[in-house]
Scaffold this motif. Structure first.
Motif, mmCIF file in Angstrom:
data_model
loop_
_atom_site.group_PDB
_atom_site.id
_atom_site.type_symbol
_atom_site.label_atom_id
_atom_site.label_comp_id
_atom_site.label_asym_id
_atom_site.label_seq_id
_atom_site.Cartn_x
_atom_site.Cartn_y
_atom_site.Cartn_z
ATOM 1 N N LEU A 109 0.873 -1.171 0.000
ATOM 2 C CA LEU A 109 0.000 0.000 0.000
ATOM 3 C C LEU A 109 0.908 1.218 0.000
ATOM 4 C CD1 LEU A 109 -2.822 -0.428 2.671
ATOM 5 C CD2 LEU A 109 -3.044 -0.459 0.206
ATOM 6 N N ARG A 110 0.726 2.111 -0.980
ATOM 7 C CA ARG A 110 1.571 3.295 -0.997
ATOM 8 C C ARG A 110 0.677 4.521 -1.086
ATOM 9 N NH1 ARG A 110 4.606 1.670 -5.017
ATOM 10 N NH2 ARG A 110 5.908 0.292 -3.797
ATOM 11 N N PRO A 111 0.890 5.509 -0.187
ATOM 12 C CA PRO A 111 0.039 6.701 -0.257
ATOM 13 C C PRO A 111 0.334 7.496 -1.512
ATOM 14 C CG PRO A 111 1.777 6.986 1.384
ATOM 15 C CD PRO A 111 1.863 5.567 0.912
ATOM 16 N N LEU A 112 -0.716 8.067 -2.097
ATOM 17 C CA LEU A 112 -0.537 8.842 -3.323
ATOM 18 C C LEU A 112 -0.224 10.299 -3.020
ATOM 19 C CD1 LEU A 112 -3.401 7.247 -5.423
ATOM 20 C CD2 LEU A 112 -0.963 7.132 -5.910
ATOM 21 N N LEU A 327 2.276 -2.542 4.595
ATOM 22 C CA LEU A 327 2.261 -1.115 4.900
ATOM 23 C C LEU A 327 3.594 -0.710 5.510
ATOM 24 C CD1 LEU A 327 -0.064 0.901 4.613
ATOM 25 C CD2 LEU A 327 -0.713 0.396 6.958
ATOM 26 N N ASP A 328 4.148 0.419 5.043
ATOM 27 C CA ASP A 328 5.363 0.929 5.669
ATOM 28 C C ASP A 328 5.055 1.372 7.095
ATOM 29 O OD1 ASP A 328 6.865 0.517 3.450
ATOM 30 O OD2 ASP A 328 6.547 2.522 2.636
ATOM 31 N N ASP A 329 6.075 1.279 7.954
ATOM 32 C CA ASP A 329 5.858 1.590 9.363
ATOM 33 C C ASP A 329 5.363 3.015 9.592
ATOM 34 O OD1 ASP A 329 6.320 -0.824 10.385
ATOM 35 O OD2 ASP A 329 8.377 -0.452 11.059
ATOM 36 N N ASP A 330 5.838 3.945 8.755
ATOM 37 C CA ASP A 330 5.452 5.333 9.010
ATOM 38 C C ASP A 330 4.069 5.672 8.474
ATOM 39 O OD1 ASP A 330 5.994 5.186 6.382
ATOM 40 O OD2 ASP A 330 7.555 6.722 6.344
ATOM 41 N N ALA A 331 3.387 4.683 7.881
ATOM 42 C CA ALA A 331 2.046 4.948 7.374
ATOM 43 C C ALA A 331 1.017 4.980 8.500
ATOM 44 C CB ALA A 331 1.649 3.900 6.341
ATOM 45 N N LEU A 332 1.372 4.373 9.634
ATOM 46 C CA LEU A 332 0.467 4.382 10.780
ATOM 47 C C LEU A 332 1.200 5.003 11.964
ATOM 48 C CD1 LEU A 332 -1.149 0.815 10.605
ATOM 49 C CD2 LEU A 332 -2.323 2.986 10.263
ATOM 50 N N PRO A 333 0.480 5.715 12.812
ATOM 51 C CA PRO A 333 1.114 6.351 13.972
ATOM 52 C C PRO A 333 1.384 5.342 15.083
ATOM 53 C CG PRO A 333 -1.221 6.874 13.933
ATOM 54 C CD PRO A 333 -0.956 6.021 12.733
ATOM 55 N N TRP A 334 2.448 4.581 14.954
ATOM 56 C CA TRP A 334 2.751 3.555 15.951
ATOM 57 C C TRP A 334 3.198 4.205 17.255
ATOM 58 C CZ3 TRP A 334 1.984 -1.648 15.482
ATOM 59 C CH2 TRP A 334 1.699 -2.112 14.200
ATOM 60 N N GLN A 335 2.710 3.654 18.345
ATOM 61 C CA GLN A 335 3.149 4.124 19.653
ATOM 62 C C GLN A 335 3.012 2.976 20.647
ATOM 63 O OE1 GLN A 335 0.983 7.475 21.172
ATOM 64 N NE2 GLN A 335 2.675 8.137 22.432
ATOM 65 N N ASP A 336 4.070 2.666 21.328
ATOM 66 C CA ASP A 336 4.075 1.596 22.321
ATOM 67 C C ASP A 336 3.524 0.294 21.754
ATOM 68 O OD1 ASP A 336 4.977 3.549 24.078
ATOM 69 O OD2 ASP A 336 2.934 4.083 24.668
ATOM 70 N N GLY A 337 3.918 -0.053 20.568
ATOM 71 C CA GLY A 337 3.559 -1.360 20.024
ATOM 72 C C GLY A 337 2.204 -1.456 19.386
ATOM 73 N N ARG A 338 1.506 -0.331 19.289
ATOM 74 C CA ARG A 338 0.199 -0.388 18.613
ATOM 75 C C ARG A 338 0.005 0.902 17.841
ATOM 76 N NH1 ARG A 338 -4.470 2.052 21.302
ATOM 77 N NH2 ARG A 338 -3.574 3.748 22.498
ATOM 78 N N PRO A 339 -0.745 0.837 16.750
ATOM 79 C CA PRO A 339 -1.042 2.074 16.048
ATOM 80 C C PRO A 339 -2.026 2.896 16.873
ATOM 81 C CG PRO A 339 -1.910 0.162 14.850
ATOM 82 C CD PRO A 339 -1.377 -0.338 16.138
ATOM 83 N N ASN A 344 -9.375 3.136 17.994
ATOM 84 C CA ASN A 344 -8.730 2.003 17.315
ATOM 85 C C ASN A 344 -9.173 1.865 15.863
ATOM 86 O OD1 ASN A 344 -7.901 1.659 19.933
ATOM 87 N ND2 ASN A 344 -8.158 -0.554 19.953
ATOM 88 N N ILE A 345 -9.726 2.933 15.283
ATOM 89 C CA ILE A 345 -10.280 2.844 13.928
ATOM 90 C C ILE A 345 -9.676 3.891 13.001
ATOM 91 C CG2 ILE A 345 -12.382 2.904 12.528
ATOM 92 C CD1 ILE A 345 -13.953 2.466 15.162
ATOM 93 N N LEU A 346 -9.834 5.174 13.375
ATOM 94 C CA LEU A 346 -9.554 6.256 12.441
ATOM 95 C C LEU A 346 -8.121 6.744 12.564
ATOM 96 C CD1 LEU A 346 -12.808 8.385 12.905
ATOM 97 C CD2 LEU A 346 -12.353 6.657 11.175
ATOM 98 N N HIS A 347 -7.504 6.961 11.412
ATOM 99 C CA HIS A 347 -6.154 7.502 11.356
ATOM 100 C C HIS A 347 -6.217 8.993 11.692
ATOM 101 C CE1 HIS A 347 -2.247 8.603 9.870
ATOM 102 N NE2 HIS A 347 -1.981 7.358 9.509
ATOM 103 N N PRO A 348 -5.356 9.479 12.594
ATOM 104 C CA PRO A 348 -5.473 10.891 12.967
ATOM 105 C C PRO A 348 -5.151 11.861 11.839
ATOM 106 C CG PRO A 348 -3.615 9.839 14.080
ATOM 107 C CD PRO A 348 -4.370 8.758 13.400
ATOM 108 N N HIS A 349 -4.369 11.434 10.865
ATOM 109 C CA HIS A 349 -3.964 12.376 9.824
ATOM 110 C C HIS A 349 -4.517 12.057 8.449
ATOM 111 C CE1 HIS A 349 -1.406 13.583 13.017
ATOM 112 N NE2 HIS A 349 -0.624 12.517 12.929
#
Lengths: 452, 308
Positions: A109-112, A327-339, A344-349
């Motif tokens: 998955l690559r962001p456009l 998915l690349d790691d920076d595609a999700l806001p990982w923190q303490d082992g979880r996005p 637990n649903i919506l991406h903040p950005h």
């Protein structure tokens, strides 16, 4: 050409997402790696992690999708084959089945772009070879119980017996006639220990701490129904816990008598372990409880209390890792082992990426997932129909990003609780969000107190 | 930019507290009673069907829900006609009615058990059905539509109102207090024929229908007088009634329609059991035409109308 919405995975979460986003007017495609739907419940698939004897551990009313109840003729706790049949009927009934591309996996998955609604480039491998598509939005429902989490102990590599993860445990045949050590007191670990009691030569059940073992039935009814009845009393949390703990003592007495450690936490402070037969088999001498493993030594497994036993098979029922391999790691806001996602649903950005099913409730999953997808559908509708209102709602969501919906429980610190939610707390958080989104969607904002 | 702060819509909660602390229930999301005290499972549920010889592609099935003290038989006149017009038509008997068994005492059966029965029947159909409810079944259908949002449309036939149930009570007190008392007490209502039908229908025939009625749950009948009003129905709704209906009078039908922002269609000369009356066939034809138009307009009639 841009396509509308892609759902990754046709398991219990992907099916609900496809159905509810479809109802909200989105054009949904579903891709599924296996050649049938069901995800984890598709026992035949290589990706399934259920074993031959898997039954539900939450009873029907908690587990079913609220608008598609499990059949009256099914028992309180469904066998995994019945769950698959149920999911199939759900998908057929709501017309989702026709939208699934089977044997198709997402490679990348690559962001456009960096914008909230840039969309995604999706690299797929399907029956017809490789393909790249552009989607306006992607919903990830790839499950979180498939990538084995394996511990490591001194001497493990030189152990002469066999070591497997519970992911590769399919049937009690694998235990027959062996001396087995089962590691982990999750529901899977306890199930396998019980099967060991019936089939293996000797069964050792290794747990790191003492736990509360909840029964499947209380007062002749599924115990989760009774415990929610107790919750409705609205007692303070400590009083509720005390009531549960006294009940446990009344039914089984002190765990120490069985050679089990005293629970080092209060009831409800770990993910519930629902097993009525484990203590029974310990009491019959068919399972020997042992503490954590200290080291392996040839054919011997040594535990932290110095006990040494010879073993042929060690089963690590130690859980799974949250993984999004495409998915690349920076595609999700990982923190303490979880996005860190809103509810637990919506991406903040981003509005073009969401995850469904990334929860571990102390109750049934499908019901909560249904409301997750309703929330997602409402939010995406708002983004589509009223972007300004969506921006305001989003701001509020951003302020509450750290809410975990754990019901004020002091869950013990463990990777096991990374995505744990307390079902009553979580469903009410979802409900409040859905109601707020509904109000904005239907322009009823003026009915409520407003700020400029 | 405006934004609803703090005070969320009624019924949602804000307070963050310990597990299970009393919070305002938010139906239909938080269905705690259905989790803690789920409806007892039925062993047998009667579902009678009339299927068209040549099904029309893309048409949803119809699911008919009967009213108090009746059964799937209430629709025996409409089912074959609907099938002849190309619709797959099914009628369910609620628990304890007609040939459906009663897994718990009928007299103490609440309305939510009936909702469960309708949902169970829905899950047996190949695709989301249009829900058609008569009288008490009309109230049940209103609640089911709130929970089951995939229904392409709903039709309420002489429905028990979602609020102001006293209007129905008033009419019954005036016209047949004995039947009302019997229904509320959980006995067979045995209403007088003239209560049930319009002026053109032979009372002897109507008496046959009245005699065929069974018992009704007194809990459900009592709840129907002051039901919980469904919050949010998104399916297109048609509300029809009999101009001579003495059980759910025309003004009560109109008021129900207004509640949902639609107009009631009242058929002159028909009574409460219009779907059994000979002249009621016109109402069925009207309903099927409305369905056809509505489903076209909402894009629900496409050949592969899947999940939208």
């Amino acid at each position: 050409m841009d396509r509308d919405t892609l759902v990754i995975g046709a398991g219990s979460s992907g099916l609900a997402a496809a159905k509810n986003l479809g109802l909200a007017g989105f054009e949904v495609d579903v891709v599924e790696r296996a050649d049938d739907l069901g995800g984890n419940w598709n026992f035949a698939a290589e990706t399934s992690r259920v074993y031959g004897s898997t039954h539900m551990i939450s009873s029907k009313p908690f587990t079913q999708y609220p608008d598609f109840p499990m059949p009256d003729r099914a028992p309180d706790y469904l066998h995994h084959t019945d769950v698959l049949a149920y999911l199939r009927r759900y998908a057929d009934h709501f017309g989702v089945s026709d939208r699934i591309a089977f044997a198709t996996s997402v490679e990348q998955l690559r962001p456009l772009g960096e914008a909230r609604d840039s969309g995604w480039e999706v690299a797929l491998t399907g029956r017809d070879g490789e393909e790249t598509r552009h989607y306006r939005r992607v919903v990830i429902a790839n499950g979180h119980n498939w990538s084995p989490k394996l511990p490591s102990y001194p001497g493990q590599d030189d152990f002469t017996g066999e070591i497997i993860h519970s992911a590769d445990y399919k049937s009690a045949e694998q235990l027959a006639g062996k001396r087995v050590v089962v590691v982990g007191a999750g529901n899977t670990g306890c199930d396998i220990a019980v099967e060991g009691a019936l089939r293996a030569d000797a069964t050792y059940h290794s747990t790191r701490r003492g736990y509360w073992y909840a029964p499947k039935y209380a007062l002749g009814r599924p115990a989760d129904q009774v415990s929610d009845l107790i919750f409705t009393l609205g007692l303070p949390l400590r009083a509720t816990q005390w009531l549960f703990e006294q009940t446990a003592k009344l039914v089984v007495g002190r765990y120490e008598r069985f050679g089990l450690p005293t629970p080092d936490h209060h009831f409800l402070e770990t993910h519930p372990i629902v097993n009525q037969t484990l203590l029974y088999h310990i009491g019959h001498g068919e399972i020997a409880p042992v503490p954590d493993i200290a080291r392996f030594d040839g054919e011997v497994v040594e535990f932290t209390d110095g006990t040494r036993v010879a073993a042929d098979l060690v089963v690590f029922a130690t859980g799974y890792l949250i993984r999004f391999p495409f998915l690349d790691d920076d595609a999700l806001p990982w923190q303490d082992g979880r996005p860190q996602l809103y509810r637990n649903i919506l991406h903040p950005h981003r509005d073009d990426l969401a995850v469904i099913g990334l929860i571990q409730p102390d109750s049934g999953q499908f019901c909560l997932v249904h409301w997750q997808t309703v929330l997602l559908a409402r939010y995406l509708q708002l983004v589509r129909d009223n972007p300004a209102a969506a921006a305001v709602w989003r701001q509020r969501a951003a302020d509450r990003l750290d809410e975990r919906s754990q019901g004020g429980l002091a869950l013990i610190d463990s990777t096991r609780h990374l995505i744990e939610v307390e079902h009553l707390d979580y469903i009410q958080d979802l409900a409040a969000d859905i109601a707020a989104l509904d109000a904005l969607l239907h322009d009823e904002a003026t009915r409520h107190e407003v700020v400029a | 930019m405006t934004w609803p702060v703090r005070r969320r819509p009624r019924g949602t909660r804000i307070r963050r507290g310990p597990v299970g602390a009393a919070r305002r229930p938010y139906e239909p999301v938080l269905r705690r009673r259905d989790w803690t005290l789920p409806p007892p499972a039925s062993r047998h549920r009667e579902l009678i069907s009339a299927l068209p010889d040549e099904p029309v592609e893309g048409r949803p099935p119809l699911l008919f829900v009967h009213g108090a003290a009746m059964g799937a038989w209430a629709w025996e006149r409409w089912l074959p006609q609907a099938a002849e017009a190309g619709w797959a038509a099914h009628a369910v008997s609620l628990r304890g009615h007609a040939k459906s068994d009663a897994p718990s005492p009928l007299a103490r059966t609440p309305l939510r058990y009936y909702e469960h029965d309708v949902l169970q029947a829905i899950t047996e159909l190949p695709s989301p059905p249009v829900l058609i409810g008569h009288s008490l079944g009309g109230l049940v259908v209103q609640h089911v539509l709130e929970r089951y949002r995939a229904a392409p449309a709903g039709v309420l036939v002489g429905p028990v109102p979602p609020a102001h149930g006293l209007e129905v009570l008033g009419g019954l007190v005036r016209h047949d207090p004995a039947a009302l008392a019997a229904a509320l007490a959980g006995r067979e209502p045995r209403p007088r024929a003239e209560l049930l039908v319009g002026r053109d229908t032979d009372h002897a025939i109507a008496q046959g229908w009245a005699d065929r009625m069974g018992r009704e749950s007194s809990v459900a009948a009592t709840q129907a007088l002051a039901p919980r009003r469904p919050r949010d129905i998104r399916a297109p709704l048609l509300v029809i009634g009999g101009g001579d209906d003495r059980v759910v009078p025309p003004h009560a039908v109109s008021r129900t329609a207004r509640t949902y922002g639609v107009r009631a269609h009242l058929f002159r000369g028909l009574g409460h059991l219009l779907m059994l009356e000979e002249d009621g066939d016109g109402a069925l034809r009207f309903m099927l035409r409305w369905l056809e138009d509505t489903l076209h307009a909402t894009g629900r009639l496409r050949a592969s109308a899947p999940s939208n």
